[in-house]
Design a protein around this motif. Structure first.
Motif, PDB file in Angstrom:
ATOM      1  N   LEU A  59       1.154  16.972 -12.852  1.00  0.00           N
ATOM      2  CA  LEU A  59       0.627  16.724 -13.642  1.00  0.00           C
ATOM      3  C   LEU A  59       0.338  15.190 -14.693  1.00  0.00           C
ATOM      4  CD1 LEU A  59       0.064  19.792 -16.200  1.00  0.00           C
ATOM      5  CD2 LEU A  59      -1.674  18.734 -14.716  1.00  0.00           C
ATOM      6  N   THR A  60       1.518  14.925 -13.650  1.00  0.00           N
ATOM      7  CA  THR A  60       1.680  12.780 -13.952  1.00  0.00           C
ATOM      8  C   THR A  60       1.237  12.488 -12.789  1.00  0.00           C
ATOM      9  OG1 THR A  60       4.527  13.121 -13.745  1.00  0.00           O
ATOM     10  CG2 THR A  60       3.666  13.489 -15.980  1.00  0.00           C
ATOM     11  N   ILE A  61       0.697  12.940 -11.855  1.00  0.00           N
ATOM     12  CA  ILE A  61       0.670  12.051 -10.801  1.00  0.00           C
ATOM     13  C   ILE A  61      -1.043  11.291 -10.948  1.00  0.00           C
ATOM     14  CG2 ILE A  61       0.707  12.706  -7.834  1.00  0.00           C
ATOM     15  CD1 ILE A  61       3.231  13.476  -8.178  1.00  0.00           C
ATOM     16  N   ILE A  62      -1.547  10.813 -10.254  1.00  0.00           N
ATOM     17  CA  ILE A  62      -2.945  10.227 -10.468  1.00  0.00           C
ATOM     18  C   ILE A  62      -2.908  10.326  -8.460  1.00  0.00           C
ATOM     19  CG2 ILE A  62      -4.871   8.706 -10.862  1.00  0.00           C
ATOM     20  CD1 ILE A  62      -2.566   8.034 -12.940  1.00  0.00           C
ATOM     21  N   ASP A  63      -4.321  10.501  -7.891  1.00  0.00           N
ATOM     22  CA  ASP A  63      -4.593   9.994  -5.772  1.00  0.00           C
ATOM     23  C   ASP A  63      -5.315   9.436  -6.885  1.00  0.00           C
ATOM     24  OD1 ASP A  63      -2.783  12.059  -5.392  1.00  0.00           O
ATOM     25  OD2 ASP A  63      -4.431  13.265  -5.994  1.00  0.00           O
ATOM     26  N   GLU A 278      -3.579   9.129 -18.885  1.00  0.00           N
ATOM     27  CA  GLU A 278      -5.442   8.978 -18.687  1.00  0.00           C
ATOM     28  C   GLU A 278      -5.209   7.130 -19.472  1.00  0.00           C
ATOM     29  OE1 GLU A 278      -8.086  10.632 -22.010  1.00  0.00           O
ATOM     30  OE2 GLU A 278      -6.202  12.437 -22.130  1.00  0.00           O
ATOM     31  N   SER A 279      -4.490   6.705 -19.913  1.00  0.00           N
ATOM     32  CA  SER A 279      -4.166   5.310 -19.957  1.00  0.00           C
ATOM     33  C   SER A 279      -3.833   5.065 -18.259  1.00  0.00           C
ATOM     34  CB  SER A 279      -3.231   4.686 -21.107  1.00  0.00           C
ATOM     35  OG  SER A 279      -1.715   4.855 -20.286  1.00  0.00           O
ATOM     36  N   VAL A 280      -3.152   4.943 -17.893  1.00  0.00           N
ATOM     37  CA  VAL A 280      -2.850   4.580 -16.600  1.00  0.00           C
ATOM     38  C   VAL A 280      -4.232   4.499 -15.720  1.00  0.00           C
ATOM     39  CG1 VAL A 280      -1.242   4.660 -14.953  1.00  0.00           C
ATOM     40  CG2 VAL A 280      -0.209   5.051 -17.542  1.00  0.00           C
ATOM     41  N   GLN A 281      -4.919   5.930 -15.604  1.00  0.00           N
ATOM     42  CA  GLN A 281      -5.880   6.015 -14.697  1.00  0.00           C
ATOM     43  C   GLN A 281      -6.771   5.368 -14.409  1.00  0.00           C
ATOM     44  OE1 GLN A 281      -6.628  10.413 -15.300  1.00  0.00           O
ATOM     45  NE2 GLN A 281      -8.129  10.311 -13.654  1.00  0.00           N
ATOM     46  N   GLN A 290     -11.235   4.841  -7.700  1.00  0.00           N
ATOM     47  CA  GLN A 290     -11.981   6.048  -8.315  1.00  0.00           C
ATOM     48  C   GLN A 290     -10.424   6.510  -8.280  1.00  0.00           C
ATOM     49  OE1 GLN A 290     -14.959   7.492  -8.773  1.00  0.00           O
ATOM     50  NE2 GLN A 290     -16.148   5.523  -7.645  1.00  0.00           N
ATOM     51  N   THR A 291     -10.485   7.534  -8.751  1.00  0.00           N
ATOM     52  CA  THR A 291      -8.872   8.349  -9.262  1.00  0.00           C
ATOM     53  C   THR A 291      -9.264   9.569  -9.425  1.00  0.00           C
ATOM     54  OG1 THR A 291      -9.211   7.936 -11.423  1.00  0.00           O
ATOM     55  CG2 THR A 291      -8.484   5.640 -10.332  1.00  0.00           C
ATOM     56  N   PHE A 292      -8.564  10.583  -9.458  1.00  0.00           N
ATOM     57  CA  PHE A 292      -8.404  11.775  -9.634  1.00  0.00           C
ATOM     58  C   PHE A 292      -6.548  12.248 -10.408  1.00  0.00           C
ATOM     59  CE2 PHE A 292      -7.509  16.032  -8.535  1.00  0.00           C
ATOM     60  CZ  PHE A 292      -8.545  16.774  -9.621  1.00  0.00           C
TER      61      PHE A 292
END
Length: 443
Positions: A59-63, A278-281, A290-292
């Motif tokens: 849950l702490t990984i952003i693609d 959320e803040s990093v995303q 584009q992120t997910f």
């Protein structure tokens, strides 16, 4: 009169009318228990959502994907954002980012003796494997000095098959038997030729094109099962994979153009904790990418959970409202019964604020005691619900049907006490305003 005297006097007054006090406290118990249990169901649902998503990945990984666009402004058209080394540097500078993992991948054919398999080979930097949660069940992780070594996902070995056998496909379906290939000890090769090791058609043999190169590789580790992409992919040093991809491109064996060679398929960003995702995303999206992340799904689930918690909490609040009315009724009746006593207190010099405090203390004690007992009953009900629901939720679930955090219990006690004080405020003011002479004359 000091506060200690008022407290002892309030306790004595409540014990003098045990039946009425018990019934009033019972109303608070039911109200507190209702609202705590209802909210605990919502909290358990929220944690259950998070637990389910954790099986899908971290849950702490952003693609970050490579199809983002940046608008040059004033409708001048979009300029494509490149996901390259410069992007990686930008992501690393964002606060709360622990590690950044650029990803390249290519679909390869691997062979070990008579067995072959189709494998998604992903090139990553070895130094980021540990921060991104890679752990081996057997062997070791990649090292910076590795060139032709591969770490396999748990399920990859089951994808190998013997093309000469009629029923040859494993594809991870049969886990009762060991995999057909020991990827850590077998001599292995890989190639972009998807027909390698298969029976070729005549037209394929007559072609004038040079066959793709075959690369010797060796397995050094098998990852622990994670129920994610890691289980079905193989990982090698990114620099080594990029050389293979460049060589295949030069031989026209790969449809990636020269301009695309500087770009990554995606970049994975590791955040230090889930609260900062959320803040990093948002910071990455502000750069035009584009992120997910799984928190996108989690946030949607949490909205649903909040709505359900609001409904359940409202149902419990109705019971507590009824209890508040019961406290008010009890205190009003107590004033009528103790009118003469109030008059005597005023005549002998009791201050009006002391009389007001006395009734507020009595009302607060009713709310406090009802809250404490209600929370205790809530924990018992929660244990019962979790015991009953264990069979329905499966052995892997740890959240249960009902979860009562310590904060919720303390807030429930404080809230019930506050409800008692608020409910007793009006009767207390009424007692304070009674005329001393009229109160003494009252029978």
């Amino acid at each position: 009169m000091n506060n200690r005297d008022l407290l002892l006097m309030g306790l004595g007054n409540l014990f003098r009318r045990k039946t009425r006090t018990v019934l009033t406290v019972l109303g608070v118990v039911i109200g507190t228990c209702s609202i705590v249990v209802m909210l605990s169901l919502g909290i358990a649902m929220d944690r259950g959502f998070q637990e389910q998503l954790s099986y899908m990945g971290d849950l702490t990984i952003i693609d970050v994907n490579n199809y983002g666009y940046y608008d040059g402004g004033m409708g001048s058209g979009g300029q494509q954002i490149k996901l390259d080394d410069q992007s990686v540097i930008q992501f690393q500078k964002i606060p709360r980012v622990t590690a950044v993992m650029p990803v390249r991948s290519i679909y390869m054919k691997m062979a070990a003796g008579r067995y072959v398999g189709y494998v998604n080979v992903i090139g990553i930097d070895p130094e980021v494997m540990e921060p991104f949660g890679f752990s081996v069940e057997d062997g070791r992780l990649l090292q910076a000095s590795d060139r032709d070594t591969i770490v396999f996902g748990k399920s990859v070995a089951y994808d190998f098959y013997n093309p000469r056998m009629q029923r040859n496909y494993y594809y991870g379906m049969n886990r009762d038997n060991p995999p057909p290939v020991d990827v850590l000890s077998a001599k292995m090769v890989m190639t972009t030729d998807m027909q390698y090791g298969e029976t070729r058609n005549r037209w394929q043999d007559d072609t004038d094109s040079t066959p793709p190169k075959v690369y010797d590789v060796r397995g050094v580790g098998i990852l622990e099962e994670s129920n994610s992409e890691k289980d079905y992919s193989a990982y090698m040093n990114r620099s080594s994979l990029e050389k293979i991809m460049e060589e295949e491109r030069r031989n026209n064996r790969n449809d990636r153009s020269r301009n695309d060679q500087s770009q990554f398929e995606r970049v994975r960003v590791k955040v230090d904790n889930i609260e900062d995702v959320e803040s990093v995303q948002s910071a990455i999206q502000a750069l035009g990418y584009q992120t997910f992340s799984l928190t996108d799904i989690l946030n949607s689930m949490k909205e649903t959970s909040r709505m359900i918690q609001g409904i359940l909490g409202g149902i419990g609040a109705v019971s507590l409202l009824v209890a508040a009315i019961g406290i008010t009724n009890t205190m009003v009746m107590s004033i009528y019964e103790r009118t003469r006593e109030i008059g005597v207190m005023k005549v002998i010099g009791a201050q009006l604020t002391d009389i007001k405090k006395l009734f507020l203390i009595e009302a607060g004690l009713i709310g406090f005691s009802g809250g404490v007992v209600g929370v205790c009953f809530s924990y018992l009900i929660s244990v019962g619900l979790n015991h009953i629901g264990a069979g329905f939720m499966g052995p892997g679930s740890t959240s249960g049907m009902s979860v009562i955090p310590l904060q919720l219990a303390l807030m429930a006690i404080a809230f019930s006490t506050l409800i008692g004080i608020v409910s007793g405020y009006s009767p207390a003011r009424r007692a304070m305003k009674l005329s001393a002479l009229e109160a003494i004359r009252n029978d």
